[in-house]
Design a protein around this motif. Structure first.
Motif, mmCIF file in Angstrom:
data_model
loop_
_atom_site.group_PDB
_atom_site.id
_atom_site.type_symbol
_atom_site.label_atom_id
_atom_site.label_comp_id
_atom_site.label_asym_id
_atom_site.label_seq_id
_atom_site.Cartn_x
_atom_site.Cartn_y
_atom_site.Cartn_z
ATOM 1 N N ARG A 296 16.466 8.242 -66.608
ATOM 2 C CA ARG A 296 16.476 8.294 -68.069
ATOM 3 C C ARG A 296 16.435 6.912 -68.706
ATOM 4 O O ARG A 296 15.744 6.693 -69.698
ATOM 5 C CB ARG A 296 17.724 9.045 -68.553
ATOM 6 N N VAL A 297 17.132 5.949 -68.135
ATOM 7 C CA VAL A 297 17.218 4.622 -68.745
ATOM 8 C C VAL A 297 15.881 3.886 -68.725
ATOM 9 O O VAL A 297 15.675 2.929 -69.474
ATOM 10 C CB VAL A 297 18.315 3.780 -68.057
ATOM 11 N N LEU A 298 14.947 4.328 -67.887
ATOM 12 C CA LEU A 298 13.623 3.708 -67.839
ATOM 13 C C LEU A 298 12.558 4.527 -68.560
ATOM 14 O O LEU A 298 11.397 4.124 -68.620
ATOM 15 C CB LEU A 298 13.191 3.479 -66.389
ATOM 16 N N ASN B 72 13.105 -11.537 -69.258
ATOM 17 C CA ASN B 72 11.697 -11.134 -69.330
ATOM 18 C C ASN B 72 11.522 -9.719 -68.786
ATOM 19 O O ASN B 72 10.458 -9.352 -68.290
ATOM 20 C CB ASN B 72 10.788 -12.107 -68.568
ATOM 21 N N GLY B 73 12.569 -8.928 -68.900
ATOM 22 C CA GLY B 73 12.550 -7.571 -68.378
ATOM 23 C C GLY B 73 11.527 -6.681 -69.034
ATOM 24 O O GLY B 73 10.936 -5.816 -68.385
ATOM 25 N N LYS B 74 11.305 -6.870 -70.339
ATOM 26 C CA LYS B 74 10.385 -5.989 -71.061
ATOM 27 C C LYS B 74 8.952 -6.159 -70.571
ATOM 28 O O LYS B 74 8.162 -5.220 -70.617
ATOM 29 C CB LYS B 74 10.472 -6.257 -72.565
ATOM 30 N N GLU B 75 8.609 -7.351 -70.128
ATOM 31 C CA GLU B 75 7.240 -7.595 -69.671
ATOM 32 C C GLU B 75 7.108 -7.565 -68.152
ATOM 33 O O GLU B 75 5.988 -7.509 -67.638
ATOM 34 C CB GLU B 75 6.730 -8.936 -70.213
ATOM 35 N N PHE B 76 8.240 -7.624 -67.437
ATOM 36 C CA PHE B 76 8.122 -7.646 -65.982
ATOM 37 C C PHE B 76 9.016 -6.612 -65.303
ATOM 38 O O PHE B 76 8.536 -5.566 -64.879
ATOM 39 C CB PHE B 76 8.401 -9.040 -65.427
ATOM 40 N N ASP C 6 16.943 -7.885 -73.143
ATOM 41 C CA ASP C 6 16.101 -8.913 -72.529
ATOM 42 C C ASP C 6 16.556 -10.272 -73.041
ATOM 43 O O ASP C 6 16.419 -10.569 -74.229
ATOM 44 C CB ASP C 6 14.637 -8.660 -72.895
ATOM 45 N N THR C 7 17.112 -11.100 -72.151
ATOM 46 C CA THR C 7 17.615 -12.404 -72.590
ATOM 47 C C THR C 7 16.499 -13.322 -73.075
ATOM 48 O O THR C 7 16.730 -14.173 -73.931
ATOM 49 C CB THR C 7 18.416 -13.092 -71.461
ATOM 50 N N LEU C 8 15.292 -13.152 -72.555
ATOM 51 C CA LEU C 8 14.169 -13.932 -73.073
ATOM 52 C C LEU C 8 13.871 -13.517 -74.507
ATOM 53 O O LEU C 8 13.664 -14.357 -75.386
ATOM 54 C CB LEU C 8 12.935 -13.745 -72.202
ATOM 55 N N ILE D 237 20.092 -6.768 -64.096
ATOM 56 C CA ILE D 237 19.229 -6.576 -62.934
ATOM 57 C C ILE D 237 18.201 -7.701 -62.795
ATOM 58 O O ILE D 237 17.824 -8.362 -63.766
ATOM 59 C CB ILE D 237 18.497 -5.219 -62.978
ATOM 60 N N ASP D 238 17.775 -7.885 -61.568
ATOM 61 C CA ASP D 238 16.664 -8.781 -61.262
ATOM 62 C C ASP D 238 15.936 -8.188 -60.064
ATOM 63 O O ASP D 238 16.567 -7.618 -59.165
ATOM 64 C CB ASP D 238 17.165 -10.192 -60.926
ATOM 65 N N ILE D 239 14.618 -8.299 -60.064
ATOM 66 C CA ILE D 239 13.849 -7.784 -58.927
ATOM 67 C C ILE D 239 13.035 -8.915 -58.305
ATOM 68 O O ILE D 239 12.670 -9.875 -58.979
ATOM 69 C CB ILE D 239 12.919 -6.625 -59.332
#
Length: 247
Positions: free
Chosen positions: A148-150, A126-130, A164-166, A18-20
């Motif tokens: 549930r996944v969030l 950078n999903g964990k921080e953004f 998170d690829t970062l 995902i990307d937002i």
């Protein structure tokens, strides 16, 4: 590059990439609720304004980054499928619209109906921080229960289905930030910055009124993210003819 084995195929089937893209809630600082104006000015004191922008200009440049002052404009969602020979293909679907609540509800519906069920994993750069945090905050503001996944409250780190690829690239080096575009360059993955870059999104939406351009950019980021994850797992890139983007 190694061949994709059955275990990794099974893993990838459970991953949504995902990307937002986010923008400021209003196109002009003066249109912001007076209470929020005061709170933004209080927050802005602690932010870096190297260009010495006016309050209004600085709001438009930075507000979209913060969930308290921004909104989710679109979400790109990518899933990998395999043929009988375990050859991967990628399908990217865009969820976009001016009504943030509708965008978030549509995303929630997708993740809740995913065939992976409780094994579903979300992957972002950078999903964990953004991305993950922003989605949770805006869902709560909009009165939407978290899928549930969030839901991470009370969970141990290994129980949280977030990739998170970062984070993967850091290898434990917590001070090291590397952007998606740089990683794409060093892994020889085509860039997603052909039309716009992230710092132009607010202008493109509020001034140019071109949401479609932003959605194309977001979808391209999902493709880059997915290809990067493949490379990080020592797999070949998904062939371009096997990538489908549904805008």
């Amino acid at each position: 590059m190694i061949m994709i084995d059955d275990a990794f195929v099974k893993h990838l089937k459970n991953v949504l990439f995902i990307d937002i893209e986010t923008v400021s809630q209003v196109p002009d600082f003066e249109l912001l609720d007076e209470r929020l104006q005061k709170l933004w000015l209080k927050k802005a004191v602690y932010l870096n304004n190297e260009e010495n922008l006016s309050d209004g200009e600085f709001y438009l440049k930075k507000a979209g980054i913060y969930a308290e002052f921004g909104k989710v404009l679109c979400i790109g969602v990518g899933g990998i499928m395999f043929d009988e020979e375990n050859k991967p293909s990628l399908r990217v679907k865009m969820i976009g619209g001016d009504d943030e609540r509708e965008v978030l509800q549509a995303f929630k519906k997708i993740v809740e109906k995913h065939k992976a069920g409780s094994n579903l994993m979300l992957c972002a750069h950078n999903g964990k921080e953004f991305d993950f945090a922003y989605l949770c905050r805006r869902m709560l503001v909009n009165g939407i229960g978290l899928p549930r996944v969030l839901q991470i409250s009370g969970k141990k780190p290994w129980e949280i289905n977030h990739l998170d690829t970062l984070d993967l690239w850091k290898f434990g080096d917590y001070k090291h930030f590397t952007g998606l575009d740089l990683l794409a360059a060093i892994f020889d993955i085509p860039s997603s910055k052909s039309e716009i870059s992230g710092d132009q999104v607010n202008h493109v939406y509020h001034v140019e009124k071109d949401r479609a351009k932003i959605e194309r950019y977001c979808a391209a980021d999902v493709v880059v993210l997915t290809q990067l994850y493949m490379k990080m797992n020592n797999c070949a890139l998904i062939e371009e003819e096997n990538i489908e983007v549904l805008l």
